[in-house]
Every structure is written in structure tokens, then in C-alpha cells.
Enzyme design. Structure first.
Site, PDB file in Angstrom:
ATOM      1  N   ASN A 242     -27.389   4.278   3.431  1.00 42.51           N
ATOM      2  CA  ASN A 242     -26.749   4.381   2.131  1.00 42.51           C
ATOM      3  C   ASN A 242     -27.438   5.317   1.157  1.00 42.51           C
ATOM      4  O   ASN A 242     -26.861   5.675   0.138  1.00 42.51           O
ATOM      5  CB  ASN A 242     -26.568   2.995   1.514  1.00 42.51           C
ATOM      6  CG  ASN A 242     -25.398   2.311   2.147  1.00 42.51           C
ATOM      7  OD1 ASN A 242     -24.273   2.774   2.001  1.00 42.51           O
ATOM      8  ND2 ASN A 242     -25.666   1.258   2.903  1.00 42.51           N
TER       9      ASN A 242
ATOM     10  N   THR B 257     -15.045  -3.857   1.023  1.00 48.33           N
ATOM     11  CA  THR B 257     -14.512  -2.519   1.287  1.00 48.33           C
ATOM     12  C   THR B 257     -14.120  -2.526   2.676  1.00 48.33           C
ATOM     13  O   THR B 257     -14.880  -2.186   3.573  1.00 48.33           O
ATOM     14  CB  THR B 257     -15.515  -1.401   1.270  1.00 48.33           C
ATOM     15  OG1 THR B 257     -15.999  -1.343   0.009  1.00 48.33           O
ATOM     16  CG2 THR B 257     -14.840  -0.070   1.574  1.00 48.33           C
TER      17      THR B 257
ATOM     18  N   THR C 206     -15.252   4.296   9.288  1.00 45.17           N
ATOM     19  CA  THR C 206     -16.124   5.266   8.589  1.00 45.17           C
ATOM     20  C   THR C 206     -17.550   5.115   9.140  1.00 45.17           C
ATOM     21  O   THR C 206     -17.858   5.718  10.152  1.00 45.17           O
ATOM     22  CB  THR C 206     -16.092   5.087   7.051  1.00 45.17           C
ATOM     23  OG1 THR C 206     -16.455   3.754   6.722  1.00 45.17           O
ATOM     24  CG2 THR C 206     -14.724   5.430   6.486  1.00 45.17           C
TER      25      THR C 206
ATOM     26  N   THR D 260     -25.203  13.032   1.022  1.00 48.64           N
ATOM     27  CA  THR D 260     -26.079  14.215   0.959  1.00 48.64           C
ATOM     28  C   THR D 260     -26.479  14.695   2.352  1.00 48.64           C
ATOM     29  O   THR D 260     -26.263  14.017   3.330  1.00 48.64           O
ATOM     30  CB  THR D 260     -27.358  13.911   0.158  1.00 48.64           C
ATOM     31  OG1 THR D 260     -27.909  12.691   0.617  1.00 48.64           O
ATOM     32  CG2 THR D 260     -27.043  13.821  -1.301  1.00 48.64           C
TER      33      THR D 260
ATOM     34  N   GLU E   5     -23.973  -2.444   7.636  1.00 51.16           N
ATOM     35  CA  GLU E   5     -24.792  -1.267   7.891  1.00 51.16           C
ATOM     36  C   GLU E   5     -26.240  -1.639   8.199  1.00 51.16           C
ATOM     37  O   GLU E   5     -26.900  -2.294   7.409  1.00 51.16           O
ATOM     38  CB  GLU E   5     -24.680  -0.302   6.699  1.00 51.16           C
ATOM     39  CG  GLU E   5     -23.316   0.384   6.692  1.00 51.16           C
ATOM     40  CD  GLU E   5     -22.937   0.959   5.336  1.00 51.16           C
ATOM     41  OE1 GLU E   5     -22.052   1.829   5.314  1.00 51.16           O
ATOM     42  OE2 GLU E   5     -23.508   0.547   4.329  1.00 51.16           O
TER      43      GLU E   5
ATOM     44  N   LYS F 267     -11.602  -2.265   9.514  1.00 50.56           N
ATOM     45  CA  LYS F 267     -12.795  -1.422   9.349  1.00 50.56           C
ATOM     46  C   LYS F 267     -13.618  -1.987   8.208  1.00 50.56           C
ATOM     47  O   LYS F 267     -13.076  -2.635   7.298  1.00 50.56           O
ATOM     48  CB  LYS F 267     -12.414   0.022   9.061  1.00 50.56           C
ATOM     49  CG  LYS F 267     -11.900   0.238   7.668  1.00 50.56           C
ATOM     50  CD  LYS F 267     -12.632   1.252   6.829  1.00 50.56           C
ATOM     51  CE  LYS F 267     -14.088   1.086   6.724  1.00 50.56           C
ATOM     52  NZ  LYS F 267     -14.728   1.777   5.609  1.00 50.56           N
TER      53      LYS F 267
END
Lengths: 412, 412
Positions: free
Chosen positions: A407, A196, A159, A412, A276, A185
Site C-alpha cells: 500500500n 472495497t 486488482t 508510485t 493484502e 474481488k
């Protein structure tokens, strides 16, 4: 563990996967980006599956059904379908239906039973799978199945990951070549108890279900359950380990365990490093504890501290934050016994500030922040509690503005 | 709690402090910035002190000594000295010596016993107090003591705070005016179990030690222990509540408790709102739980989630992250019973996605991010588990790039 300490060698050609396993990874239009988003693993007949899943109260229905199917089949399954467009979590009955439709169709195409197929999903929570796109592309997925298609499969489950995460190793046992391959992942929502993340391991040495479950659990504790990017546990975290082929003698189990450990730790470090917005891997080794659980718990507390992570990001030897995070880990210790190192610099000696050059520590961290991915980009912290014989390691990463950027703009 | 629901009124003139208490706040050259960094509270004779301190294993020596002195004196103390230049944590024997030197000198200047003085410190961990500067300025500090010097005192305890945090309230009981005044510091390292915060409360209604301890503990649970900025607990977290003056009848204790609750919650919200780099206060109300502890624990889990905090920062109604954080709180619930609201928008109705306009939710969050400090800058999330009669609230803030900036550059 370095390669030299082990019986295993790394295989750098990702086409050379464990015997009998087939892989596929395609774009099925589940992601808006049109990147690869649908993967399939087909295991040989008689394969043994073991699964470990998220410990969150809110679990995607796919997690429930996977657990159920592994139980019902006593671990004798054949395939895993993985989609990366949508997490299919908190999607109620629709989520269950989508799971059933997808696994029924793929089972029919593969000529196996629906109950022999698992399905794992990752992506935005609360969003149903684009099921029509998925179903439409299943024949293409099946025709893509190849033993040398590992790279595509590893890519299709990503992702926000910046890179695919895979590792292949091999050894020779009694003249027989044994291989283990894993891919994963995960780059955010990463925490103890499965993170996750999705991760899959295939091994072509046959091992019975009960022993396999035990080996997988041991490896997970020291790898996926010892990493943290942001302290978040997700709805979909899953790890499935599969073994297949001729059974191996019991006396070689320690070698297999070592191999599983290497693969899982390698994937776990990859996930932590790819946190991230991260610029380095943070590796915290805690020694001198009463037991391994304490060592990992304390190491994780440091890896998970926003203040330690931002200090590392700023190349700031703010060791007080490390000690403060240790103090909140839930592990009891006496500060007067503690040795603390950042890289080679000893900061505390039996709880007392040692003479060290803060500029050198800053330089050490800075050089690591600019290092090559998982080669020389590892900031090492070592704490010795000097109150026992056990040790444990946890992995994390620095916390950057980029994490916030990624994040705050995710849907959006 | 709104002012209308209570017996208490806010006092907006910070010179009107509880009867008998004196305050001082000066610059003693402990901070490089030359801002105010040394504060003093002098309580009237016969005052009753109650303290709650960090639950970290690594506690600054000042915390140990404060606890000890409260015990030794049975809570009959007189003064608190507070410095904000250095935390004086992990400073070994030197830290203890500095505490003793400072409290001995100030006791002599005030004509009280050394054991009657507490000292609280905040700043960088591992750095000793600039004790010479501190000692040199004690006479100046004492000469600064005034009943109307509350504002300076509140300012002198700040570190990275963007604003001072103080609240004064009053009520009339049997024709007698009762006042409670509190002030606090904290804007990072803020988490349950006291946060990296210092907070002090003074009250001019006399209440016996045992009852006072009980009341303070109740208020802390619903305020300072229900906030989170970054999940960090510090070495120095301390809250001291002092009451003084003529004893009040037992039947009025509920009114006093209400007052203490108001002051503590107000300070706690101030701390959460002033989270480093924050743009709004995040208020999470959890209803329908089996008990209050569960409600607060679940609410805190949401306030503490980096992914919820970044989503709020991005004005992103990514409700899956809220549910995911709830799932990791340790509180058991069934998703099929859950109602979820962001502002007035109902997102989930008994676990099912409700019709709502994501754009309106984005607009709601966006308007709050631009609201006035603690007036209309509160993003409200409400979860009803529909499985009990209890409820609880926790507070946090959004996570911005500014947080990373502030914390990666803290000591360098």
C-alpha cells in the site's frame, strides 16, 4: 457452516454455471499489466436484480447510476459491465460520461436498453477509465460471452487480489437442479458496510423482487458486512445479486436463503483471507450476546484491531489486545462474565485468567499461518459474553509488513 | 499555535517546574530492561486534581479507583504514582490489591492519606505488577523527589516510546510568574477518547475544581482526543491535570486555558509523531465545517486511515485515499464543494482535480519524512468543505513496516 449441515453441494467445475447466464472476461488494455480487466454478465430476460452499495459519503458516480437504474427498472435489468483498471471515482462529469458511453455501446451490441445495463468499476480512485480502450474492446467482450466462461470473468475484476474468488453450489428442489454462483474481488480497503469489494451472485431459481431484496440484505449482513481487512470503506463497493428462471415455491425460500448465505460467506472469507499481505484468515465468533448485531459488531472490532492483527502475525497469544479491542467495540459487557478461547485454548474463564500453555497457542497460530488457503489456515478466536442467546461471526486477517509494502507503493 | 500568537513562552530547562511540585523517576526492576519504570508526582497541599480516563468498556482497575478517589476527595489529592512495567489491566482482584498496597505504602512514606494518592499503570495488558519490586523501591522513589527531577519522571513512564515527551511553558500575569508543565507517554494503541496514553499536567496557578474540570475537558478534546496512531483505545488511558498555589483572578482564565491547550497539543503531537515506527507527523486541518466536532471527526478519519498512512509512508500523493477516508468519517458533505491541499499543492478545487505536479507533492512528503523531529517533519493536509465557519485539526503519523515489526514482537 459446513457442507454437511446444508442442502447444498459445492460444484468444483466452474464451467457449470446457473442456467441462462452468460459470462465474459477479457483484457481491454485498461491495466498497464495487460491482465484481464473487463468483464460482462448477461442475465436471461425477466431476471431480477438486487444491489447493495457503499455507504461512504464519497461514492463513485457509477454507484449512483447503478442504484438509479435498479430503481427505474424495478430490478428488471439484463447485464453488468465491470472494469478493473480504474475506479472512475472522483472523476466528476467525465466519470458519468464514461459510464454512459460504455453502457450505451454495450447495450447496442447486446440488443437491450441502456437502462438495463449496470457498470461497476474498481482500481485507483480519481483516475478516469481508459474509455477508448474499453469501447474498442466491447465487441470482443460480447463475442466472448459463454455460459462456461465464469473463470475468466472472475479473473477480469481483480486488482491487487492474489487469487480469483468464486464459488458455485447446487441443490435439487422437487427434482429441479438449482444453482448459485458468485464471484468477488477485494483484498484491501475492506471493512463493514460493503468493503472495497465488488461481488456478483447469479441464481437460476426465480424469486420476486421484494423477497429477493430481503434475502440479499440478510446474506450481506452476515458476510460482506462482517469482514475487515483494514477498516477502510471505499467509493465503489457494490454487490449485485441476480435471479432468473422459473419461479420457485415460497416454502423453498429458506433453502435458497441458505444457499445465498453460503455463497456470500464463502466470498467474504475469501476476501478477508486475501487481505493484502495476509497469511491467515482470522475468524472471530462472539457468543452469548443480546442480539446478532452486537455479536457481529464486537467480532468486527477484534478483526479490525491493528494490534490484534499484528499479534496474530507474530503468533503472539497477546490476549490483552483482544479484550482491549472488545472493550472498544461499543458493545457493553462485564469482563467478569467473559470466556475467551484462541483455538482450543481457553484463556479467560468468566473474566479470570485460565491455566493454559502460551507456547501451545503460539504453535497453534504458527501452524495456521503456514496452512493451506482456506483449508487449514484459519485462526479461530471465540468470545462468550454469557449475557444472551445470540451469536455472530466476523472475519479478518493478520497484518504483515507486506501490507505496508503493497500500500505504500500502490500508485508510485 | 505558534509561540508568537500566545502569551506563553517555552521553557527549555526542564528543571524549572511549576512552584511547589516535586517529581521522581527511578528504576524499580519492573521492566526487564532495567530502565526507569516508576515515577511519582507530589503536589502541594490544597492542589486541585482533574482526571479524564479511557472510554473503553474494559478498563484497568486502577482507572476505576482513580476516578473514585478523585470523586471522594472532591479533587483534593496530593500524589500520583506511575509504573510502566505492567498495565495491571485484566488482572482481577490481584490488580486491585496491588493498587491498594502500593498507594497505602507510598501514602505512609509521604505522610498523607491513602485516598490522596492516584496510581496509573502502563505496559502489557493482563500482566500483574511486580509488586514486591515496586514496594521495595518506594523509599528510594520518595527520597528521589525533587522539583528539578522532571526529566527522570518523564522517562520513567515510557514503554515503546522512542523519546520522552514533556513540555514546560511560562507566562507573567500581574507580575507573577505562572508555569505549566506536562509530560506524557504513548506511541501505539493511540486513538480518540484518550488513546493508550498517560499524560500529566501541573500548573502553579490556583483554579477552583469546577472551572479546572471544564478547562481540562476543553483542552483534551482539541489534543489527546484528536490524535490517532492505530485506532486503538486502551484499558489504561489517563490524563490528570493538577493546579496548585495562590488562586488566579477569573479574567485571566483565558490565558490559562491557552496555556493548557498549548501543553496538551504539544504532548498530543509528540505522541502522534512517536507512533510506533513512524517517520513523520501527519497534521490534518479541516475547515469550513458546520461545527468543530465535525471538523475533528473528519480530520481523525483521515489520520486513522491505514491506506492514507501507508500512502504517506510511500510518499505517494494518492489523494483518492484521503477523499475516501473523508467519505467514511460520518460527516456529511458534498464532494463538489471540497478543496484539498497536500502541503502547498492544491489537488482539488471545488471537487474538481486541479493542475498540480504529483512529483512536487512526492518531493514535499519525502523531505518531511526526513525532517527533524517535530521541527520540519510535518506532512500537512488541508481540506475545506466550504460549508460552514468551523475548523479543527487532528494528528497522526505514517504507517511503516516497523510498526508491524514492533507490534508482532511485543511480548514474544
Amino acid at each position: 457452516m459446513s457442507q454437511l449441515d446444508s442442502n447444498w453441494s459445492f460444484v468444483y467445475d466452474s464451467r457449470l454455471t446457473p442456467k441462462g447466464f452468460l459470462f465474459a472476461g477479457i483484457s481491454a488494455g485498461l491495466k498497464a499489466s495487460n491482465k484481464k480487466d473487463l468483464a460482462l454478465i448477461l442475465a436471461p430476460e425477466g431476471s431480477v436484480f438486487s444491489g447493495m452499495f457503499t455507504q461512504s459519503i464519497v461514492r463513485a458516480s457509477c454507484v449512483h447510476i447503478c442504484e438509479e437504474r435498479i430503481k427505474t427498472t424495478s430490478g428488471f435489468l439484463r447485464a453488468i459491465l465491470i472494469n478493473s483498471g480504474q475506479a472512475n471515482a472522483c472523476t466528476g462529469n467525465l466519470g458519468i460520461q464514461h459510464f454512459q458511453i460504455a453502457t450505451e455501446k454495450i447495450a447496442a451490441l447486446l440488443g437491450i436498453k441502456e437502462e438495463e445495463v449496470l457498470m461497476c468499476s474498481t482500481g485507483v480512485i480519481g483516475v478516469p477509465i481508459q474509455i477508448n480502450n474499453l469501447v474498442k474492446n466491447l465487441p470482443k467482450l460480447v463475442s466472448d460471452l459463454k455460459s462456461n466462461n465464469f473463470q475468466n470473468t472472475a479473473e477480469a475484476i481483480l486488482t491487487t487480489d492474489s487469487t480469483s474468488k468464486k464459488v458455485l453450489i447446487e441443490t435439487i428442489i422437487q427434482g429441479r437442479k438449482i444453482k448459485i454462483a458468485g464471484f468477488a474481488k477485494g483484498s484491501g480497503m475492506i471493512y463493514p458496510n460493503m468493503a472495497t469489494m465488488l461481488a456478483f451472485l447469479t441464481c437460476d431459481a426465480g424469486i420476486q423482487k421484494e423477497e429477493w431484496d430481503r434475502m440479499i440484505a440478510i446474506a450481506v449482513k452476515k458476510s460482506f458486512n462482517a469482514i475487515s481487512v483494514d477498516g477502510e470503506t471505499s467509493t465503489n463497493d457494490s454487490f449485485v445479486g441476480i435471479n432468473a428462471g422459473e419461479k420457485i415455491e415460497k416454502r423453498f425460500f429458506p433453502i435458497i436463503q441458505q444457499g445465498i448465505d453460503i455463497v456470500c460467506q464463502n466470498l467474504a472469507k475469501n476476501i478477508a483471507r486475501d487481505g493484502e499481505g495476509a497469511n491467515c484468515l482470522l475468524e472471530v465468533l462472539v457468543k452469548g450476546t443480546k442480539n446478532t448485531d452486537d455479536a457481529i459488531m464486537l467480532a468486527k472490532s477484534i478483526c479490525n484491531s491493528a494490534l490484534v492483527k499484528t499479534a496474530i502475525h507474530g503468533c503472539d497469544p497477546n490476549w490483552g489486545r483482544i479484550i482491549s479491542a472488545a472493550g472498544n467495540s461499543g458493545v457493553k459487557f462485564n469482563l467478569n462474565d467473559v470466556d475467551l478461547f484462541i483455538g482450543n485454548a481457553q484463556i479467560l474463564k468468566k473474566g479470570k485468567l485460565n491455566k493454559y500453555d502460551p507456547k501451545k497457542v503460539t504453535y497453534y497460530i504458527k501452524s495456521r499461518m503456514k496452512g493451506r488457503y482456506l483449508v487449514d489456515d484459519i485462526v479461530k478466536i471465540m468470545i462468550n459474553l454469557n449475557s444472551g442467546e445470540s451469536k455472530g461471526t466476523a472475519w479478518g486477517c493478520d497484518l504483515s509488513k507486506k501490507y505496508v509494502e503493497i500500500n505504500s507503493e500502490y500508485t508510485t
